[in-house]
Design an enzyme around this catalytic site. Structure first.
Site, mmCIF file in Angstrom:
data_model
loop_
_atom_site.group_PDB
_atom_site.id
_atom_site.type_symbol
_atom_site.label_atom_id
_atom_site.label_comp_id
_atom_site.label_asym_id
_atom_site.label_seq_id
_atom_site.Cartn_x
_atom_site.Cartn_y
_atom_site.Cartn_z
ATOM 1 N N TYR A 1 -12.808 -2.958 -3.061
ATOM 2 C CA TYR A 1 -13.081 -2.919 -2.241
ATOM 3 C C TYR A 1 -14.604 -2.549 -1.584
ATOM 4 C CZ TYR A 1 -8.551 -1.808 0.932
ATOM 5 O OH TYR A 1 -7.286 -1.762 1.255
ATOM 6 N N THR B 1 -4.565 -7.570 11.160
ATOM 7 C CA THR B 1 -5.516 -5.840 10.403
ATOM 8 C C THR B 1 -5.359 -4.929 11.371
ATOM 9 O OG1 THR B 1 -7.622 -6.888 9.468
ATOM 10 C CG2 THR B 1 -7.164 -5.107 9.355
ATOM 11 N N ARG C 1 -1.753 -14.282 4.174
ATOM 12 C CA ARG C 1 -1.810 -13.750 5.262
ATOM 13 C C ARG C 1 -1.256 -13.526 6.531
ATOM 14 N NH1 ARG C 1 -6.698 -10.752 3.954
ATOM 15 N NH2 ARG C 1 -7.793 -11.225 5.714
ATOM 16 N N GLU D 1 -10.222 -10.685 -7.559
ATOM 17 C CA GLU D 1 -9.016 -9.414 -7.046
ATOM 18 C C GLU D 1 -7.358 -9.755 -8.326
ATOM 19 O OE1 GLU D 1 -7.475 -9.837 -2.949
ATOM 20 O OE2 GLU D 1 -9.558 -9.001 -2.532
ATOM 21 N N ARG E 1 3.273 -6.360 9.526
ATOM 22 C CA ARG E 1 2.482 -5.664 9.972
ATOM 23 C C ARG E 1 2.738 -5.487 11.232
ATOM 24 N NH1 ARG E 1 -3.104 -7.764 7.532
ATOM 25 N NH2 ARG E 1 -4.049 -6.006 6.136
ATOM 26 N N ASN F 1 -2.301 0.166 7.042
ATOM 27 C CA ASN F 1 -1.318 -1.336 7.293
ATOM 28 C C ASN F 1 -0.805 -2.318 6.116
ATOM 29 O OD1 ASN F 1 -3.235 -1.806 5.706
ATOM 30 N ND2 ASN F 1 -4.746 -2.969 7.343
ATOM 31 N N LYS G 1 1.593 -1.684 0.069
ATOM 32 C CA LYS G 1 0.048 0.334 -0.186
ATOM 33 C C LYS G 1 0.750 1.352 0.039
ATOM 34 C CE LYS G 1 -3.963 -1.809 2.425
ATOM 35 N NZ LYS G 1 -4.849 -1.694 3.454
ATOM 36 N N HIS H 1 -1.989 -4.845 1.707
ATOM 37 C CA HIS H 1 -3.358 -6.544 1.524
ATOM 38 C C HIS H 1 -3.393 -7.359 1.072
ATOM 39 C CE1 HIS H 1 -7.209 -7.516 0.148
ATOM 40 N NE2 HIS H 1 -6.595 -7.795 -0.965
HETATM 41 N N1 LIG Z 1 -11.368 0.249 11.293
HETATM 42 C C1 LIG Z 1 -11.422 0.687 10.120
HETATM 43 N N2 LIG Z 1 -10.288 1.988 10.181
HETATM 44 C C2 LIG Z 1 -10.027 1.815 9.405
HETATM 45 N N3 LIG Z 1 -9.511 1.683 8.640
HETATM 46 C C3 LIG Z 1 -10.178 -0.162 8.123
HETATM 47 C C4 LIG Z 1 -10.312 -0.093 9.587
HETATM 48 N N4 LIG Z 1 -10.966 -1.505 9.583
HETATM 49 C C5 LIG Z 1 -10.039 -2.327 8.026
HETATM 50 N N5 LIG Z 1 -9.751 -1.298 7.813
HETATM 51 C C6 LIG Z 1 -8.744 -1.317 6.244
HETATM 52 O O1 LIG Z 1 -9.335 -2.310 5.275
HETATM 53 C C7 LIG Z 1 -8.603 -2.495 4.896
HETATM 54 C C8 LIG Z 1 -9.591 -4.518 4.631
HETATM 55 O O2 LIG Z 1 -10.365 -3.950 6.038
HETATM 56 P P1 LIG Z 1 -10.608 -5.961 5.985
HETATM 57 O O3 LIG Z 1 -10.942 -6.525 7.495
HETATM 58 O O4 LIG Z 1 -10.772 -6.313 4.881
HETATM 59 O O5 LIG Z 1 -8.979 -6.156 6.735
HETATM 60 P P2 LIG Z 1 -7.388 -7.219 6.159
HETATM 61 O O6 LIG Z 1 -8.383 -8.760 5.198
HETATM 62 O O7 LIG Z 1 -6.596 -7.855 7.196
HETATM 63 O O8 LIG Z 1 -7.052 -6.130 4.840
HETATM 64 P P3 LIG Z 1 -7.157 -6.672 3.638
HETATM 65 O O9 LIG Z 1 -7.969 -6.620 2.716
HETATM 66 O O10 LIG Z 1 -6.428 -4.889 3.309
HETATM 67 O O11 LIG Z 1 -5.503 -7.723 3.240
HETATM 68 C C9 LIG Z 1 -7.835 -2.698 6.098
HETATM 69 O O12 LIG Z 1 -6.299 -3.698 5.169
HETATM 70 C C10 LIG Z 1 -7.596 -1.418 6.535
HETATM 71 O O13 LIG Z 1 -6.661 -0.721 5.714
#
Ligand SMILES: Nc1ncnc2c1ncn2[C@@H]1O[C@H](COP(=O)(O)OP(=O)(O)OP(=O)(O)O)[C@@H](O)[C@H]1O
Length: 135
Positions: free
Chosen positions: A50, A92, A86, A127, A103, A113, A10, A116
């Site tokens: 997203y 996350t 992962r 994706e 992370r 973070n 990112k 992705h």
């Molecule tokens: N509460 C939150 N506030 C702000 N941003 C968030 C929050 N939760 C998630 N995100 C953002 O949205 C992305 C996608 O969220 P998700 O819950 O799918 O987490 P993830 O699957 O661990 O991450 P990713 O899909 O990016 O690998 C996160 O990587 C983060 O950048």
């Protein structure tokens, strides 16, 4: 079983000069880089990637962040690559991710973070088609 997964390094990682560190961890683990490019992201691409988060109250902030500068998109392959990557990323929220994960070692944020990675074979297929339509 060999799998492919879609990874985004990112904009925070690019700005902080951590692309090599993150990529190196994937390479040293034994994963194969199948495709990779540095690119900017517009809001349409962010919304497509997203799609499941569009209604979240925090999504506008995430969209601003993910479009704030270039990111590195890549496809990695390897045995159980989806869950392996992962695991390398960690939880996350960088504040809660275990030390030793990407992370956990380099992020103090649940938004910025660093990377992705696809979370299932279905999301990997979806994706990869979005980011590498020619693949
Ligand atoms: N509460 C939150 N506030 C702000 N941003 C968030 C929050 N939760 C998630 N995100 C953002 O949205 C992305 C996608 O969220 P998700 O819950 O799918 O987490 P993830 O699957 O661990 O991450 P990713 O899909 O990016 O690998 C996160 O990587 C983060 O950048």
């Amino acid at each position: 079983m060999s799998e492919r997964t879609l990874v985004l390094i990112k904009p925070d990682a690019v700005r902080r000069g951590l692309v090599g560190e993150v990529l190196g961890r994937f390479e040293r683990k034994g994963l194969t880089i199948e495709a990779m490019n540095l690119r900017s992201v517009d809001t349409a691409l962010a919304d497509e990637h997203y799609a499941e988060h569009l209604e979240q109250p925090w999504y506008p902030g995430l969209r601003d962040f993910i479009t704030s500068g270039p990111l590195v998109a890549l496809v990695l392959s390897g045995d159980q690559a989806i869950s392996v990557v992962r695991g390398l990323l960690g939880a996350t929220d960088g504040r809660k991710a275990a030390a030793g994960t990407i992370r956990g070692d380099y992020s103090l944020s649940n938004q910025q973070n660093l990377a992705h990675a696809s979370d299932s074979p279905e999301s990997a297929a979806r994706e990869i088609k979005i980011w590498f339509p020619e693949a």
